[in-house]
Design a protein around this motif. Structure first.
Motif, PDB file in Angstrom:
ATOM      1  N   LEU A   1       0.812  -1.218   0.000  1.00  0.00           N
ATOM      2  CA  LEU A   1       0.000   0.000   0.000  1.00  0.00           C
ATOM      3  C   LEU A   1       0.845   1.267   0.000  1.00  0.00           C
ATOM      4  CD1 LEU A   1      -2.674  -1.035   2.660  1.00  0.00           C
ATOM      5  CD2 LEU A   1      -2.918  -1.068   0.177  1.00  0.00           C
ATOM      6  N   HIS A   2       2.061   1.175   0.510  1.00  0.00           N
ATOM      7  CA  HIS A   2       2.908   2.359   0.658  1.00  0.00           C
ATOM      8  C   HIS A   2       4.028   2.425  -0.385  1.00  0.00           C
ATOM      9  CE1 HIS A   2       0.850   3.033   4.453  1.00  0.00           C
ATOM     10  NE2 HIS A   2       1.082   1.767   4.754  1.00  0.00           N
ATOM     11  N   THR A   3       4.069   1.460  -1.276  1.00  0.00           N
ATOM     12  CA  THR A   3       5.112   1.434  -2.315  1.00  0.00           C
ATOM     13  C   THR A   3       4.504   1.284  -3.703  1.00  0.00           C
ATOM     14  OG1 THR A   3       5.383  -0.953  -1.925  1.00  0.00           O
ATOM     15  CG2 THR A   3       6.881   0.530  -0.764  1.00  0.00           C
ATOM     16  N   ALA A   4       4.011   0.088  -4.000  1.00  0.00           N
ATOM     17  CA  ALA A   4       3.489  -0.182  -5.343  1.00  0.00           C
ATOM     18  C   ALA A   4       2.237   0.630  -5.653  1.00  0.00           C
ATOM     19  CB  ALA A   4       3.198  -1.678  -5.491  1.00  0.00           C
ATOM     20  N   THR A   5       1.334   0.754  -4.681  1.00  0.00           N
ATOM     21  CA  THR A   5       0.087   1.479  -4.933  1.00  0.00           C
ATOM     22  C   THR A   5       0.318   2.944  -5.309  1.00  0.00           C
ATOM     23  OG1 THR A   5      -1.284   0.003  -3.584  1.00  0.00           O
ATOM     24  CG2 THR A   5      -2.067   2.254  -3.898  1.00  0.00           C
TER      25      THR A   5
END
Length: 221
Positions: free
Chosen positions: A152-156
């Motif tokens: 949620l905090h990288t790829a998204t």
């Protein structure tokens, strides 16, 4: 610079290829929008490969999509330890299922002579890319725990930045190489999509919903 090429430029190249070549293929050779099923050659191994593969990969892709579209809701879902453990265990189990199913399909294509004859080089390219994708996903799930949260905090945010035509490569540049490979390979699969039989996934027969009923006549003695 290398990260910019891989994660800020190549995604747009891959999507452009998928759309432009896909539309061109549909307009010039619409009958090729098919999976070219080989089920009538042999179905037992196909069943044990196709069913686990399709069932697991759809759920895995759905989880990725939900986390991308509804990050706040997904974060709340994974916010409790017990739910996070269940998500991680379920994701790993589905990943292993995809590997087993895909391995069965590849063995079938290599070992069944009648199926091997109708298998093209592009089929093998796609199968190898798919295998690399699912194996790397399983490795990530096993070695880099709690992906349901750090995704949620990288790829998204990286994917949303691509959608907004403002690529923020820093979200993914600092991640381990296995994750960067997984992300790049996903767009590589999108790039080869219109050149392979994978295009059947885009050939949803919606026309069947409103076409006139067909009358079937049996001519039997």
């Amino acid at each position: 610079m290398f990260d910019i090429i891989l994660f800020a430029v190549f995604p747009y190249v891959a999507i452009s290829l998928a759309v432009i070549v896909g539309i061109y293929r549909l307009k010039t050779d619409s009958f090729s929008f098919s999976a070219h099923s080989s089920q009538f050659f042999e179905s037992r191994r196909l069943f044990w490969g196709s069913v686990p593969w399709h069932f697991a990969i759809i759920l895995v892709l759905l989880a990725h999509l939900l986390a991308f579209l509804f990050p706040a809701a997904w974060g709340a879902l994974a916010g409790k330890p017990i739910r996070l453990y269940l998500l991680e265990i379920t994701g790993l189990a589905l990943g292993v299922m995809t590997v087993i199913g895909l391995a069965q399909l590849m063995l079938r294509r290599a070992g069944e002579p009648r199926v091997h004859v109708v298998t093209t080089k592009m089929d093998w390219v796609v199968l190898v890319l798919l295998l690399a994708q699912v194996v790397s996903g399983v490795v990530i799930a096993w070695t880099l725990r709690w992906g349901s949260v750090w995704y949620l905090h990288t790829a998204t945010p990286w994917l949303w930045s691509l959608l907004q035509f403002n690529p923020q490569v820093e979200y993914i540049a600092a991640l381990p190489n296995i994750v960067k490979f997984h992300a790049f390979n996903a767009f590589l699969l999108i790039a080869v999509f219109p050149f392979s039989r994978l295009v059947h996934a885009a050939a949803v027969p919606l026309g069947y919903l409103w076409r006139s009923p067909q009358l079937v006549l049996w001519n039997r003695r």
